[in-house]
Design a protein around this motif. Structure first.
Motif, PDB file in Angstrom:
ATOM      1  N   TRP A  15      -7.913 -38.402 -47.141  1.00 46.99           N
ATOM      2  CA  TRP A  15      -8.765 -37.484 -46.759  1.00 46.99           C
ATOM      3  C   TRP A  15      -8.095 -36.171 -46.172  1.00 46.99           C
ATOM      4  CZ3 TRP A  15      -8.262 -42.721 -45.687  1.00 46.99           C
ATOM      5  CH2 TRP A  15      -9.557 -43.474 -45.973  1.00 46.99           C
ATOM      6  N   THR A  16      -9.027 -35.080 -46.727  1.00 42.46           N
ATOM      7  CA  THR A  16      -8.558 -33.747 -46.027  1.00 42.46           C
ATOM      8  C   THR A  16      -9.646 -33.160 -45.416  1.00 42.46           C
ATOM      9  OG1 THR A  16      -9.030 -32.622 -48.090  1.00 42.46           O
ATOM     10  CG2 THR A  16      -6.798 -33.517 -47.922  1.00 42.46           C
ATOM     11  N   LEU A  17      -9.559 -32.360 -44.260  1.00 46.28           N
ATOM     12  CA  LEU A  17     -10.463 -31.617 -43.592  1.00 46.28           C
ATOM     13  C   LEU A  17      -9.955 -30.216 -43.515  1.00 46.28           C
ATOM     14  CD1 LEU A  17     -13.074 -31.292 -42.174  1.00 46.28           C
ATOM     15  CD2 LEU A  17     -11.820 -31.792 -40.129  1.00 46.28           C
ATOM     16  N   LYS A  18     -10.689 -29.134 -44.321  1.00 39.40           N
ATOM     17  CA  LYS A  18     -10.301 -27.804 -44.118  1.00 39.40           C
ATOM     18  C   LYS A  18     -11.188 -27.197 -42.962  1.00 39.40           C
ATOM     19  CE  LYS A  18      -9.414 -23.646 -46.554  1.00 39.40           C
ATOM     20  NZ  LYS A  18      -9.379 -23.052 -47.859  1.00 39.40           N
ATOM     21  N   ARG A  19     -10.154 -26.778 -41.758  1.00 38.81           N
ATOM     22  CA  ARG A  19     -10.569 -26.151 -40.678  1.00 38.81           C
ATOM     23  C   ARG A  19     -11.206 -24.712 -40.881  1.00 38.81           C
ATOM     24  NH1 ARG A  19      -6.048 -28.102 -36.627  1.00 38.81           N
ATOM     25  NH2 ARG A  19      -5.711 -26.048 -36.817  1.00 38.81           N
ATOM     26  N   SER A  20     -11.899 -24.211 -39.808  1.00 36.22           N
ATOM     27  CA  SER A  20     -12.405 -23.069 -40.070  1.00 36.22           C
ATOM     28  C   SER A  20     -11.238 -21.869 -39.939  1.00 36.22           C
ATOM     29  CB  SER A  20     -13.246 -22.401 -38.824  1.00 36.22           C
ATOM     30  OG  SER A  20     -12.812 -22.608 -37.686  1.00 36.22           O
ATOM     31  N   ASP A  21     -10.174 -22.279 -39.406  1.00 34.57           N
ATOM     32  CA  ASP A  21      -8.916 -21.453 -39.254  1.00 34.57           C
ATOM     33  C   ASP A  21      -8.048 -21.602 -40.681  1.00 34.57           C
ATOM     34  OD1 ASP A  21      -8.049 -23.905 -39.051  1.00 34.57           O
ATOM     35  OD2 ASP A  21      -6.754 -23.310 -37.066  1.00 34.57           O
ATOM     36  N   GLY A  22      -8.538 -22.344 -41.514  1.00 34.55           N
ATOM     37  CA  GLY A  22      -7.827 -22.318 -42.796  1.00 34.55           C
ATOM     38  C   GLY A  22      -6.763 -23.350 -42.933  1.00 34.55           C
ATOM     39  N   VAL A  23      -6.476 -24.214 -41.922  1.00 29.50           N
ATOM     40  CA  VAL A  23      -5.309 -25.580 -41.499  1.00 29.50           C
ATOM     41  C   VAL A  23      -6.358 -26.548 -42.352  1.00 29.50           C
ATOM     42  CG1 VAL A  23      -4.262 -26.885 -40.247  1.00 29.50           C
ATOM     43  CG2 VAL A  23      -4.349 -24.262 -39.605  1.00 29.50           C
ATOM     44  N   VAL A  24      -5.615 -27.208 -42.961  1.00 35.79           N
ATOM     45  CA  VAL A  24      -6.034 -28.489 -43.572  1.00 35.79           C
ATOM     46  C   VAL A  24      -5.390 -29.658 -42.929  1.00 35.79           C
ATOM     47  CG1 VAL A  24      -6.089 -29.665 -45.426  1.00 35.79           C
ATOM     48  CG2 VAL A  24      -6.185 -27.466 -45.805  1.00 35.79           C
ATOM     49  N   GLU A  25      -6.384 -30.447 -42.452  1.00 34.70           N
ATOM     50  CA  GLU A  25      -5.956 -31.996 -41.828  1.00 34.70           C
ATOM     51  C   GLU A  25      -5.667 -33.022 -42.771  1.00 34.70           C
ATOM     52  OE1 GLU A  25      -8.371 -32.760 -38.253  1.00 34.70           O
ATOM     53  OE2 GLU A  25      -7.983 -30.865 -37.508  1.00 34.70           O
ATOM     54  N   LEU A  26      -4.701 -33.756 -42.664  1.00 35.11           N
ATOM     55  CA  LEU A  26      -4.555 -34.651 -43.637  1.00 35.11           C
ATOM     56  C   LEU A  26      -4.412 -36.121 -43.051  1.00 35.11           C
ATOM     57  CD1 LEU A  26      -1.440 -32.981 -44.885  1.00 35.11           C
ATOM     58  CD2 LEU A  26      -3.645 -33.028 -45.984  1.00 35.11           C
ATOM     59  N   ASP A  27      -4.930 -37.048 -43.737  1.00 31.64           N
ATOM     60  CA  ASP A  27      -5.197 -38.336 -43.349  1.00 31.64           C
ATOM     61  C   ASP A  27      -5.351 -39.382 -44.679  1.00 31.64           C
ATOM     62  OD1 ASP A  27      -5.756 -41.073 -42.239  1.00 31.64           O
ATOM     63  OD2 ASP A  27      -7.660 -40.273 -41.670  1.00 31.64           O
ATOM     64  N   LEU A  28      -3.822 -40.053 -44.578  1.00 34.90           N
ATOM     65  CA  LEU A  28      -3.331 -40.835 -46.002  1.00 34.90           C
ATOM     66  C   LEU A  28      -3.360 -42.269 -45.331  1.00 34.90           C
ATOM     67  CD1 LEU A  28      -2.424 -41.527 -48.734  1.00 34.90           C
ATOM     68  CD2 LEU A  28      -0.104 -40.690 -47.909  1.00 34.90           C
ATOM     69  N   ARG A  29      -4.073 -43.367 -45.893  1.00 34.62           N
ATOM     70  CA  ARG A  29      -3.749 -44.704 -45.726  1.00 34.62           C
ATOM     71  C   ARG A  29      -3.616 -45.502 -46.698  1.00 34.62           C
ATOM     72  NH1 ARG A  29      -8.732 -44.884 -41.193  1.00 34.62           N
ATOM     73  NH2 ARG A  29      -8.299 -42.802 -40.300  1.00 34.62           N
ATOM     74  N   ILE A  30      -2.525 -46.314 -46.661  1.00 32.95           N
ATOM     75  CA  ILE A  30      -1.973 -47.281 -47.926  1.00 32.95           C
ATOM     76  C   ILE A  30      -1.550 -48.617 -47.368  1.00 32.95           C
ATOM     77  CG2 ILE A  30      -1.801 -45.298 -49.546  1.00 32.95           C
ATOM     78  CD1 ILE A  30       1.214 -45.747 -49.078  1.00 32.95           C
ATOM     79  N   THR A  31      -1.686 -49.782 -48.231  1.00 29.45           N
ATOM     80  CA  THR A  31      -0.762 -50.793 -47.726  1.00 29.45           C
ATOM     81  C   THR A  31       0.276 -50.982 -49.130  1.00 29.45           C
ATOM     82  OG1 THR A  31      -2.715 -51.498 -46.783  1.00 29.45           O
ATOM     83  CG2 THR A  31      -1.050 -53.220 -47.578  1.00 29.45           C
ATOM     84  N   LEU A  32       1.300 -51.084 -48.444  1.00 26.56           N
ATOM     85  CA  LEU A  32       2.627 -51.446 -49.362  1.00 26.56           C
ATOM     86  C   LEU A  32       2.891 -52.828 -49.353  1.00 26.56           C
ATOM     87  CD1 LEU A  32       5.102 -50.152 -50.752  1.00 26.56           C
ATOM     88  CD2 LEU A  32       6.213 -50.333 -48.614  1.00 26.56           C
TER      89      LEU A  32
END
Length: 73
Positions: A15-32
């Protein structure tokens, strides 16, 4: 131990969330699944800032969780 091999199982997502200041927050979840059958849940949280002074800035924090004692390091 210097590393391990495995495959990423179906069902993870990011998932990504683009904030109003242009910074993108990243959230990655996987199972290996390791070659020896251990399941390792992996999450990566971070930010990407393409407008940072000096050029793009990218930082992530990986976290690993497993019940397998062999990988409790």
């Amino acid at each position: 131990m210097t590393g391990f091999r495995g495959k990423v199982l179906p069902g993870g997502d990011d998932w990504t969330l683009k904030r109003s200041d242009g910074v993108v927050e990243l959230d990655l979840r996987i199972t290996l699944e390791s070659d020896d059958g251990a399941l390792i849940h992996m999450t990566f949280e971070g930010i990407r800032d393409d407008g940072a002074p000096g050029g793009p800035y990218f930082r992530t924090v990986p976290r690993f969780e497993t019940a397998e004692q062999k990988y409790s390091f």
